[in-house]
Design a protein around this motif. Structure first.
Motif, PDB file in Angstrom:
ATOM      1  N   GLU A  69      -5.710   1.636 -14.142  1.00 26.04           N
ATOM      2  CA  GLU A  69      -6.461   0.653 -13.363  1.00 26.04           C
ATOM      3  C   GLU A  69      -5.670  -0.650 -13.204  1.00 26.04           C
ATOM      4  N   ALA A  70      -4.670  -0.868 -14.051  1.00 23.58           N
ATOM      5  CA  ALA A  70      -3.856  -2.086 -13.971  1.00 23.58           C
ATOM      6  C   ALA A  70      -2.638  -1.916 -13.060  1.00 23.58           C
ATOM      7  N   TRP A  71      -2.418  -0.720 -12.550  1.00 21.01           N
ATOM      8  CA  TRP A  71      -1.263  -0.494 -11.694  1.00 21.01           C
ATOM      9  C   TRP A  71      -1.366  -1.323 -10.424  1.00 21.01           C
ATOM     10  N   ASP A  72      -0.214  -1.740  -9.942  1.00 21.97           N
ATOM     11  CA  ASP A  72      -0.122  -2.382  -8.637  1.00 21.97           C
ATOM     12  C   ASP A  72       1.116  -1.830  -7.947  1.00 21.97           C
ATOM     13  N   ARG A  73       1.429  -2.352  -6.794  1.00 18.11           N
ATOM     14  CA  ARG A  73       2.567  -1.820  -6.039  1.00 18.11           C
ATOM     15  C   ARG A  73       3.874  -1.983  -6.806  1.00 18.11           C
ATOM     16  N   LYS A  74       3.980  -3.030  -7.625  1.00 17.34           N
ATOM     17  CA  LYS A  74       5.198  -3.241  -8.405  1.00 17.34           C
ATOM     18  C   LYS A  74       5.367  -2.176  -9.489  1.00 17.34           C
ATOM     19  N   THR A  75       4.255  -1.685  -9.998  1.00 19.51           N
ATOM     20  CA  THR A  75       4.293  -0.649 -11.035  1.00 19.51           C
ATOM     21  C   THR A  75       4.900   0.637 -10.487  1.00 19.51           C
ATOM     22  N   LEU A  76       4.549   0.945  -9.235  1.00 23.98           N
ATOM     23  CA  LEU A  76       5.092   2.153  -8.608  1.00 23.98           C
ATOM     24  C   LEU A  76       6.596   1.952  -8.425  1.00 23.98           C
ATOM     25  N   GLY A  77       7.343   2.914  -8.811  1.00 27.80           N
ATOM     26  CA  GLY A  77       8.791   2.824  -8.709  1.00 27.80           C
ATOM     27  C   GLY A  77       9.438   2.352  -9.994  1.00 27.80           C
ATOM     28  N   ARG A  78       8.731   1.529 -10.752  1.00 27.99           N
ATOM     29  CA  ARG A  78       9.262   1.076 -12.034  1.00 27.99           C
ATOM     30  C   ARG A  78       8.747   1.943 -13.181  1.00 27.99           C
ATOM     31  N   LYS A  79       7.435   2.123 -13.223  1.00 28.11           N
ATOM     32  CA  LYS A  79       6.826   2.838 -14.340  1.00 28.11           C
ATOM     33  C   LYS A  79       6.099   4.100 -13.905  1.00 28.11           C
ATOM     34  N   VAL A  80       5.925   4.268 -12.613  1.00 25.48           N
ATOM     35  CA  VAL A  80       5.254   5.454 -12.067  1.00 25.48           C
ATOM     36  C   VAL A  80       6.149   5.976 -10.948  1.00 25.48           C
ATOM     37  N   ARG A  81       6.796   7.112 -11.201  1.00 21.31           N
ATOM     38  CA  ARG A  81       7.753   7.651 -10.231  1.00 21.31           C
ATOM     39  C   ARG A  81       7.432   9.110  -9.905  1.00 21.31           C
ATOM     40  N   PRO A  82       7.494   9.451  -8.638  1.00 21.67           N
ATOM     41  CA  PRO A  82       7.262  10.858  -8.279  1.00 21.67           C
ATOM     42  C   PRO A  82       8.399  11.743  -8.794  1.00 21.67           C
ATOM     43  N   THR A  83       8.061  12.964  -9.137  1.00 21.04           N
ATOM     44  CA  THR A  83       9.073  13.944  -9.515  1.00 21.04           C
ATOM     45  C   THR A  83       9.541  14.651  -8.243  1.00 21.04           C
ATOM     46  N   ARG A  84      10.343  15.653  -8.417  1.00 19.55           N
ATOM     47  CA  ARG A  84      10.843  16.394  -7.255  1.00 19.55           C
ATOM     48  C   ARG A  84       9.763  17.238  -6.594  1.00 19.55           C
ATOM     49  N   ARG A  85       8.572  17.295  -7.193  1.00 22.45           N
ATOM     50  CA  ARG A  85       7.471  18.066  -6.623  1.00 22.45           C
ATOM     51  C   ARG A  85       6.471  17.196  -5.876  1.00 22.45           C
ATOM     52  N   MET A  86       6.767  15.899  -5.770  1.00 24.56           N
ATOM     53  CA  MET A  86       5.892  14.998  -5.018  1.00 24.56           C
ATOM     54  C   MET A  86       6.755  14.142  -4.095  1.00 24.56           C
ATOM     55  N   PHE A  87       6.305  14.051  -2.862  1.00 26.44           N
ATOM     56  CA  PHE A  87       6.991  13.258  -1.848  1.00 26.44           C
ATOM     57  C   PHE A  87       6.044  12.189  -1.350  1.00 26.44           C
ATOM     58  N   ILE A  88       6.508  10.955  -1.339  1.00 27.64           N
ATOM     59  CA  ILE A  88       5.679   9.853  -0.864  1.00 27.64           C
ATOM     60  C   ILE A  88       6.410   9.195   0.300  1.00 27.64           C
ATOM     61  N   GLU A  89       5.749   9.188   1.435  1.00 24.32           N
ATOM     62  CA  GLU A  89       6.293   8.566   2.648  1.00 24.32           C
ATOM     63  C   GLU A  89       5.236   7.635   3.214  1.00 24.32           C
ATOM     64  N   THR A  90       5.340   6.362   2.870  1.00 25.97           N
ATOM     65  CA  THR A  90       4.366   5.392   3.374  1.00 25.97           C
ATOM     66  C   THR A  90       5.094   4.330   4.169  1.00 25.97           C
ATOM     67  N   TYR A  91       4.373   3.708   5.060  1.00 26.31           N
ATOM     68  CA  TYR A  91       4.968   2.713   5.947  1.00 26.31           C
ATOM     69  C   TYR A  91       4.060   1.536   6.137  1.00 26.31           C
TER      70      TYR A  91
END
Length: 91
Positions: A69-91
């Motif tokens: 619940e404390a995650w924000d956009r900065k958390t993604l990429g630093r502490k929460v990263r997709p593996t090779r089985r997940m693809f994220i394409e946002t714009y």
């Protein structure tokens, strides 16, 4: 007027159909859409998936896993990263 239903809401509403798919050895997850939507989807996956299956899609720092619940956009990429089985394409 029906209420809006977001992808993370669909994950809950269709849990019985989606969990077997998400727990399959052959499943890949592709998230595509507006920036920020991936945050809600990833949070919901943490709630729904057992840890052994969650790790197939997302590599999460243990400290971050304790408080999604404390995650924000900065958390993604630093502490929460997709593996090779997940693809994220946002714009």
């Amino acid at each position: 007027g029906s209420r809006r239903m977001y992808v993370q809401d669909r994950l809950v509403a269709n849990r019985d159909d989606l969990l077997p798919l998400l727990c399959s050895e052959r499943t890949l997850v592709y998230i595509c859409g507006l920036n920020g939507m991936e945050l809600g989807i990833l949070r919901r996956l943490v709630e729904l998936l057992p840890a052994r299956w969650l790790g197939r899609y997302v590599d999460i720092d243990p400290e971050a896993l304790a408080r999604p619940e404390a995650w924000d956009r900065k958390t993604l990429g630093r502490k929460v990263r997709p593996t090779r089985r997940m693809f994220i394409e946002t714009y």
